[in-house]
Design a protein around this motif. Structure first.
Motif, PDB file in Angstrom:
ATOM      1  N   GLY A  45       0.795  -1.224   0.000  1.00  0.00           N
ATOM      2  CA  GLY A  45       0.000   0.000   0.000  1.00  0.00           C
ATOM      3  C   GLY A  45       0.824   1.269   0.000  1.00  0.00           C
ATOM      4  O   GLY A  45       1.845   1.392  -0.676  1.00  0.00           O
ATOM      5  N   ALA A  46       0.370   2.212   0.817  1.00  0.00           N
ATOM      6  CA  ALA A  46       1.023   3.526   0.864  1.00  0.00           C
ATOM      7  C   ALA A  46       2.453   3.423   1.375  1.00  0.00           C
ATOM      8  O   ALA A  46       3.324   4.192   0.953  1.00  0.00           O
ATOM      9  N   LYS A  47       2.710   2.467   2.285  1.00  0.00           N
ATOM     10  CA  LYS A  47       4.063   2.313   2.816  1.00  0.00           C
ATOM     11  C   LYS A  47       5.055   1.913   1.720  1.00  0.00           C
ATOM     12  O   LYS A  47       6.205   2.346   1.731  1.00  0.00           O
ATOM     13  N   ALA A  48       4.616   1.102   0.789  1.00  0.00           N
ATOM     14  CA  ALA A  48       5.488   0.702  -0.322  1.00  0.00           C
ATOM     15  C   ALA A  48       5.854   1.897  -1.183  1.00  0.00           C
ATOM     16  O   ALA A  48       6.990   2.030  -1.644  1.00  0.00           O
ATOM     17  N   VAL A  49       4.879   2.782  -1.415  1.00  0.00           N
ATOM     18  CA  VAL A  49       5.138   3.978  -2.218  1.00  0.00           C
ATOM     19  C   VAL A  49       6.126   4.906  -1.489  1.00  0.00           C
ATOM     20  O   VAL A  49       7.063   5.436  -2.084  1.00  0.00           O
ATOM     21  N   ILE A  50       5.893   5.087  -0.184  1.00  0.00           N
ATOM     22  CA  ILE A  50       6.761   5.963   0.610  1.00  0.00           C
ATOM     23  C   ILE A  50       8.185   5.429   0.659  1.00  0.00           C
ATOM     24  O   ILE A  50       9.158   6.178   0.551  1.00  0.00           O
ATOM     25  N   ALA A  51       8.320   4.100   0.804  1.00  0.00           N
ATOM     26  CA  ALA A  51       9.642   3.505   1.043  1.00  0.00           C
ATOM     27  C   ALA A  51      10.423   3.244  -0.236  1.00  0.00           C
ATOM     28  O   ALA A  51      11.618   2.936  -0.153  1.00  0.00           O
ATOM     29  N   ARG A  52       9.792   3.373  -1.403  1.00  0.00           N
ATOM     30  CA  ARG A  52      10.467   2.970  -2.638  1.00  0.00           C
ATOM     31  C   ARG A  52      11.783   3.718  -2.858  1.00  0.00           C
ATOM     32  O   ARG A  52      12.844   3.104  -3.031  1.00  0.00           O
ATOM     33  N   ASP A  53      11.744   5.037  -2.831  1.00  0.00           N
ATOM     34  CA  ASP A  53      12.954   5.834  -3.069  1.00  0.00           C
ATOM     35  C   ASP A  53      13.949   5.701  -1.910  1.00  0.00           C
ATOM     36  O   ASP A  53      15.172   5.701  -2.127  1.00  0.00           O
ATOM     37  N   ILE A  54      13.432   5.600  -0.690  1.00  0.00           N
ATOM     38  CA  ILE A  54      14.319   5.471   0.466  1.00  0.00           C
ATOM     39  C   ILE A  54      15.111   4.168   0.380  1.00  0.00           C
ATOM     40  O   ILE A  54      16.335   4.149   0.561  1.00  0.00           O
ATOM     41  N   LEU A  55      14.411   3.068   0.085  1.00  0.00           N
ATOM     42  CA  LEU A  55      15.082   1.775  -0.012  1.00  0.00           C
ATOM     43  C   LEU A  55      16.082   1.745  -1.163  1.00  0.00           C
ATOM     44  O   LEU A  55      17.125   1.072  -1.062  1.00  0.00           O
ATOM     45  N   GLU A  56      15.804   2.449  -2.226  1.00  0.00           N
ATOM     46  CA  GLU A  56      16.731   2.505  -3.347  1.00  0.00           C
ATOM     47  C   GLU A  56      18.057   3.126  -2.920  1.00  0.00           C
ATOM     48  O   GLU A  56      19.138   2.640  -3.275  1.00  0.00           O
ATOM     49  N   GLN A  57      17.995   4.204  -2.134  1.00  0.00           N
ATOM     50  CA  GLN A  57      19.208   4.838  -1.633  1.00  0.00           C
ATOM     51  C   GLN A  57      19.956   3.923  -0.671  1.00  0.00           C
ATOM     52  O   GLN A  57      21.193   3.835  -0.696  1.00  0.00           O
ATOM     53  N   VAL A  58      19.208   3.231   0.197  1.00  0.00           N
ATOM     54  CA  VAL A  58      19.841   2.305   1.147  1.00  0.00           C
ATOM     55  C   VAL A  58      20.543   1.182   0.406  1.00  0.00           C
ATOM     56  O   VAL A  58      21.708   0.855   0.683  1.00  0.00           O
ATOM     57  N   ARG A  59      19.848   0.579  -0.547  1.00  0.00           N
ATOM     58  CA  ARG A  59      20.442  -0.539  -1.292  1.00  0.00           C
ATOM     59  C   ARG A  59      21.671  -0.091  -2.072  1.00  0.00           C
ATOM     60  O   ARG A  59      22.679  -0.807  -2.125  1.00  0.00           O
ATOM     61  N   LYS A  60      21.607   1.094  -2.663  1.00  0.00           N
ATOM     62  CA  LYS A  60      22.736   1.575  -3.460  1.00  0.00           C
ATOM     63  C   LYS A  60      23.985   1.744  -2.598  1.00  0.00           C
ATOM     64  O   LYS A  60      25.078   1.308  -2.980  1.00  0.00           O
ATOM     65  N   ARG A  61      23.817   2.320  -1.420  1.00  0.00           N
ATOM     66  CA  ARG A  61      24.971   2.526  -0.539  1.00  0.00           C
ATOM     67  C   ARG A  61      25.509   1.211   0.014  1.00  0.00           C
ATOM     68  O   ARG A  61      26.720   1.034   0.162  1.00  0.00           O
ATOM     69  N   LEU A  62      24.617   0.288   0.330  1.00  0.00           N
ATOM     70  CA  LEU A  62      25.078  -1.012   0.825  1.00  0.00           C
ATOM     71  C   LEU A  62      25.811  -1.782  -0.281  1.00  0.00           C
ATOM     72  O   LEU A  62      26.802  -2.473  -0.007  1.00  0.00           O
ATOM     73  N   GLU A  63      25.346  -1.659  -1.509  1.00  0.00           N
ATOM     74  CA  GLU A  63      26.035  -2.321  -2.622  1.00  0.00           C
ATOM     75  C   GLU A  63      27.434  -1.749  -2.822  1.00  0.00           C
ATOM     76  O   GLU A  63      28.388  -2.490  -3.103  1.00  0.00           O
ATOM     77  N   PHE A  64      27.589  -0.433  -2.652  1.00  0.00           N
ATOM     78  CA  PHE A  64      28.910   0.177  -2.792  1.00  0.00           C
ATOM     79  C   PHE A  64      29.838  -0.295  -1.668  1.00  0.00           C
ATOM     80  O   PHE A  64      31.029  -0.549  -1.899  1.00  0.00           O
ATOM     81  N   LEU A  65      29.310  -0.417  -0.442  1.00  0.00           N
ATOM     82  CA  LEU A  65      30.125  -0.912   0.666  1.00  0.00           C
ATOM     83  C   LEU A  65      30.581  -2.341   0.406  1.00  0.00           C
ATOM     84  O   LEU A  65      31.729  -2.705   0.697  1.00  0.00           O
ATOM     85  N   ALA A  66      29.685  -3.161  -0.113  1.00  0.00           N
ATOM     86  CA  ALA A  66      30.071  -4.532  -0.437  1.00  0.00           C
ATOM     87  C   ALA A  66      31.095  -4.556  -1.565  1.00  0.00           C
ATOM     88  O   ALA A  66      32.025  -5.377  -1.564  1.00  0.00           O
ATOM     89  N   ALA A  67      30.968  -3.635  -2.502  1.00  0.00           N
ATOM     90  CA  ALA A  67      31.873  -3.609  -3.649  1.00  0.00           C
ATOM     91  C   ALA A  67      33.295  -3.241  -3.265  1.00  0.00           C
ATOM     92  O   ALA A  67      34.255  -3.715  -3.882  1.00  0.00           O
ATOM     93  N   VAL A  68      33.474  -2.401  -2.236  1.00  0.00           N
ATOM     94  CA  VAL A  68      34.829  -2.000  -1.838  1.00  0.00           C
ATOM     95  C   VAL A  68      35.458  -2.994  -0.873  1.00  0.00           C
ATOM     96  O   VAL A  68      36.562  -2.769  -0.369  1.00  0.00           O
ATOM     97  N   GLY A  69      34.773  -4.109  -0.580  1.00  0.00           N
ATOM     98  CA  GLY A  69      35.396  -5.173   0.207  1.00  0.00           C
ATOM     99  C   GLY A  69      35.232  -5.074   1.697  1.00  0.00           C
ATOM    100  O   GLY A  69      36.020  -5.656   2.447  1.00  0.00           O
ATOM    101  N   VAL A  70      34.225  -4.355   2.194  1.00  0.00           N
ATOM    102  CA  VAL A  70      34.015  -4.275   3.648  1.00  0.00           C
ATOM    103  C   VAL A  70      32.642  -4.840   4.012  1.00  0.00           C
ATOM    104  O   VAL A  70      32.032  -4.426   4.994  1.00  0.00           O
ATOM    105  N   GLU A  71      32.173  -5.826   3.240  1.00  0.00           N
ATOM    106  CA  GLU A  71      30.839  -6.380   3.468  1.00  0.00           C
ATOM    107  C   GLU A  71      30.736  -7.136   4.785  1.00  0.00           C
ATOM    108  O   GLU A  71      29.640  -7.437   5.254  1.00  0.00           O
ATOM    109  N   TYR A  72      31.867  -7.436   5.408  1.00  0.00           N
ATOM    110  CA  TYR A  72      31.870  -8.157   6.685  1.00  0.00           C
ATOM    111  C   TYR A  72      31.598  -7.237   7.870  1.00  0.00           C
ATOM    112  O   TYR A  72      31.287  -7.706   8.973  1.00  0.00           O
ATOM    113  N   LEU A  73      31.718  -5.922   7.697  1.00  0.00           N
ATOM    114  CA  LEU A  73      31.480  -4.988   8.793  1.00  0.00           C
ATOM    115  C   LEU A  73      29.989  -4.875   9.072  1.00  0.00           C
ATOM    116  O   LEU A  73      29.163  -5.071   8.190  1.00  0.00           O
ATOM    117  N   THR A  74      29.661  -4.540  10.297  1.00  0.00           N
ATOM    118  CA  THR A  74      28.266  -4.239  10.630  1.00  0.00           C
ATOM    119  C   THR A  74      28.058  -2.728  10.552  1.00  0.00           C
ATOM    120  O   THR A  74      29.005  -1.948  10.696  1.00  0.00           O
TER     121      THR A  74
END
Length: 868
Positions: free
Chosen positions: A481-510
């Protein structure tokens, strides 16, 4: 028509530090590697010249106030700079000391997650676990339009009663200095019901419904209040919400829901009832006397417990709105540690087992302890470890009937009242250890934030996930519903940054990992991922050995990240030694041929193939494979003595048992995050350090392990890591090796010093005497720029020389104390060859390849490898 090629960055006749008037070009929007021997001038070219000028060009666009400081900064020593864009430096040094900074805050992932939890989170009741949500007036309107059809009904407000305080008023209770007699009477539960109802009558209301017992509603006509004789509800009826103020009456037809006037009137009545009933509205059927109540505040739909509405600041441990009130958002508290108060349990009370009381300043308190112990049958000649639990409890908590000694805990409580004094804070801190906050259990947030869930997890639970697991959580998150619409852009930014962290080799950090605990290489790669997330273009990035600490299996991923940063339209200049990184770069610049004054020249420029064809290029020979690192001698045979540690289970170690042969060079290797540092530093070193009681041993907490064997074959343990060797900018190689004390004595024995009465103290930049009075011996003044990193300006009083002018008149073999600090360690060795002690200390640094460093180079400017 093809787009014109961007012009290269050109530096003309650079003479910074040991650079010998070099002229060099860096291709724009390409990836350039600057390489060469340690001390050949790579950092002088890349950071002190290229990056410094890029920053200066950017700062020229700032305000006049800012430029007045920057104009005083020394400019790099060169003739000209052409075509340089704004620059960003990503260095190895981890300068973060803040205990609040974490991987999540550093990369801005936490900022987006806070927004996600505030806008799309599901709040659960802290009392019954039910769903918490806010019913909007429009929802009540829809229910009323369906329920009112064909019946006489009313919109009413449950009256809270006279003297009832609003929730926010209760929070302020006790803050007023004075209370009137009238308000005291109201608070005591003796309100005038008639006056209270008369007040509502004056506001235009005409009727009140009172549900008295099982008889149903009794109607009270407020127009008849003046005549008297009405039966009024008791105050208990108000407390039980049995008194309803009629706001409006309706009788709707089946088609009334489409009538805009009816909807507007009904919605206005509901809004007014919510104000009068303090967020509660009642729909009353006048025919059947049935009542439906709606609470429009943010509350549990099951038990009506009110909750705080989520907002981004509620999920910030840096904000007082969200931080745990017990630990202030740190996740831990500092508590008095018995192991530090009694560092040696084998000592007796008489011999100073209670360490803080054995200090001379607390001698009287210790005597009171002795008398107290004897009166309660505790021998002061008994070892602390031999005391019974009851006796220890008596020493710590005291005896309420004996005030001669109130206990060790009370002693520290008394000291805490004087924490405004620095030496008292330092004294107490020596006996404290970090303990998990009992209220938030290390989550760092207040309970209101811990009741909000997204995808079945709270924010601290998400932050405790590794980068890999957090990315899987964000990718698999299903909202509706509305939560999916609200979270779409936010989750995209979160996923993008997490993918970059994994790409630079620090995916083991919390994401909750504290930034100050990261190595220099990890810190640099996290900043690299942050820059990728920012998506800048047309920027100059200057990096300092980003491959440091990476296993060869991870190097390819780093290369892909650097290519991605370049492909965004940026120019990369990387100081690097790794052959794979050099082969992947677009352009190479090699400095040499040696270190220090023997370096500072351009040896080769071009692609990796060009360097392989260049005769004088040492790097080219390694790139081509004609030079390689070979074993200098045959390996030694197996060792008969070993160090063995079993059951290591700290962090991601899974019951590891490891053996280390003694009197051999042992390498522990593995991909990033495999547990190398946890095994060697956290577990093995800390266990041995506590065993041998090295400096700071009390504060060391070894990782989980079962047994340690073979320690009896060792005499001690030393940790050499890449942390800075000094926190003060006055610390330098000479002071670290304890060589400066001898240098000061030599200068104090010169004829000029003897005539003027100079002592060794006059040649120290750590104490007053001969050092500059304004800069306190640093040679620089630090200016806090508030909105950007602080800048350091040469001291105008001593002109950056650290000492007073009359002290600089003293020379040894033609060099003043300032000139000596500016010389290299190689030159200092030649200068003091006839002083065996000094020559031996300087020779040690030359043996490890650091002869190019200056004697007075600040320890805070050394790279991680140089410090090690």
């Amino acid at each position: 028509m093809a787009a014109p090629q961007p012009r290269p960055i050109r530096l003309t006749r650079v003479r910074q530090n040991n650079l010998k008037g070099v002229t060099v070009e860096f291709p724009a929007r390409k990836w350039t590697v600057v390489t060469g021997l340690s001390g050949s001038g790579k950092s002088s070219l890349a950071f002190e010249t290229l990056y410094a000028e890029g920053q200066r060009r950017y700062v020229e666009s700032l305000s006049t106030y800012t430029r007045q400081f920057l104009e005083k900064m020394p400019k790099p020593d060169l003739d000209a700079v052409e075509n340089i864009p704004p620059s960003i430096a990503l260095e190895q040094r981890n300068t973060v000391l803040n205990s609040r900074s974490s991987v999540g805050t550093q990369t801005e992932v936490v900022d987006y997650l806070r927004l996600l939890f505030a806008r799309a989170g599901e709040t659960k009741c802290s009392v019954c676990g039910g769903e918490v949500r806010k019913i909007a007036p429009a929802t009540v309107l829809d229910e009323a339009l369906k329920w009112f059809v064909g019946k006489a009904a009313a919109v009413a407000a449950p009256l809270p009663g006279p003297g009832a305080a609003r929730p926010e008023a209760k929070a302020k209770k006790g803050k007023t200095a004075k209370t009137t007699k009238k308000s005291s009477k109201a608070a005591s539960g003796e309100p005038d019901v008639a006056a209270y109802l008369r007040l509502h009558h004056e506001q235009g209301f005409r009727r009140v419904l009172w549900k008295s017992g099982k008889k149903g509603f009794e109607a009270i006509d407020l127009d008849e209040l003046a005549a008297g004789g009405l039966k009024l509800p008791p105050k208990e009826a108000f407390a039980n919400r049995e008194v309803l103020l009629v706001v409006d009456r309706f009788k709707l037809k089946s088609d009334s829901g489409s009538d805009q006037d009816t909807r507007s009137r009904l919605l206005d009545s509901i809004d007014q009832a919510l104000k009068m009933g303090r967020d509660t509205v009642a729909l009353v059927s006048l025919d059947t006397e049935e009542v439906r109540s709606f609470e429009c505040r943010f509350a549990c739909i099951r038990c009506s417990t009110p909750h705080r509405e989520p907002e981004p600041d509620l999920f910030s441990f840096n904000s007082p709105l969200g931080a745990c009130p017990r630990c202030s958002g740190f996740g831990f508290n500092l508590e008095i540690d018995e192991a530090k108060v009694v560092p040696d349990p084998s000592k007796t009370l008489k011999n100073g087992a209670i360490d803080p009381l054995s200090k001379p300043s607390n001698e009287d308190i210790q005597k009171n302890l002795f008398r107290f112990a004897e009166r309660h049958g505790i021998s002061i000649g008994k070892r602390y470890r031999e005391l019974t639990p009851a006796q220890r409890k008596l020493l710590w908590e005291g005896d309420p009937e004996d005030d001669t000694f109130t206990g060790i805990a009370a002693f520290f409580e008394h000291l805490a009242r004087k924490k405004y004094k620095l030496h008292v804070r330092v004294f107490i801190r020596r006996y404290q250890s970090q303990s998990l906050c009992p209220e938030c259990k290390g989550a760092r947030l207040r309970p209101d934030a811990l009741n909000v869930f997204v995808g079945g997890r709270t924010l601290p639970q998400v932050l405790d996930l590794s980068i890999t697991d957090a990315l899987a959580w964000a990718t698999g998150l299903k909202l509706e519903g509305a939560k999916a619409v609200i979270a779409r852009d936010i989750l995209e930014q979160v996923r993008k940054r997490l993918e970059f962290l994994a790409a630079v080799g620090v995916e083991y950090l919390t994401l909750s990992r504290l930034t100050r605990t990261l190595s220099g290489g990890e810190f640099q790669r996290i900043n690299l991922a942050t820059q990728l997330g920012n998506g800048l273009c047309g920027t100059l990035y200057v990096l300092d050995e980003p491959s440091i600490g990476l296993h060869p299996a991870d190097t390819e991923r780093l290369i892909d990240v650097l290519r991605g940063l370049r492909d965004q339209g940026n120019t990369l200049v990387v100081v690097e030694h790794d052959l794979e990184v050099m082969k992947a770069a677009d352009w190479l610049v090699e400095l040499g041929p040696g270190a220090g004054r023997r370096g500072g020249e351009i040896m080769a420029v071009g692609t990796s193939e060009d360097l392989q064809r260049t005769q004088g290029s040492l790097t080219g020979k390694y790139l081509g494979g004609s030079f390689r690192v070979e074993r200098a001698r045959s390996p030694r045979g197996p060792s008969s003595r070993r160090l063995k540690i079993t059951g290591c289970a700290e962090h991601n170690l899974q019951g590891v048992t490891a053996e280390f042969p003694l009197e051999r060079l042992v390498v522990v290797t593995g991909v990033s995050g495999s547990g190398k540092s946890t095994l060697v530093h956290k577990t093995l070193y800390n266990a041995l350090a506590r065993l041998f009681r090295s400096d700071g041993w009390e504060a060391l907490q070894p990782g989980k392990f079962d047994q340690l064997y073979g320690a009896e074959n060792l005499n001690g343990v030393v940790l050499l890591d890449q942390r800075p060797i000094g926190r003060s900018s006055r610390s330098n190689p000479a002071t670290y090796l304890k060589a400066w004390d001898e240098v000061r004595r030599i200068y104090a024995n010169q004829s000029v010093s003897l005539r003027r009465g100079y002592t060794p103290q006059h040649f120290s930049f750590n104490v007053d005497g001969g050092r500059g009075p304004v800069c306190k011996g640093e040679g620089e003044i630090t200016v806090d720029m508030h909105f950007m990193a602080e800048i350091r300006l040469p001291c105008e009083e001593c002109e950056g020389r650290r000492f007073k002018k009359d002290v600089l008149d003293v020379t040894y073999r033609g060099k003043s104390v300032h000139q000596l600090l500016e010389t290299t360690l190689d030159e200092a060795y030649e200068l003091f060859r006839d002083h065996p002690g000094l020559a031996r200390k300087f020779q040690v640094l030359r043996d490890v390849g650091l002869g190019y460093l200056q004697v007075g180079q600040s320890a805070t400017t050394l790279s991680g490898g140089e410090s090690q």
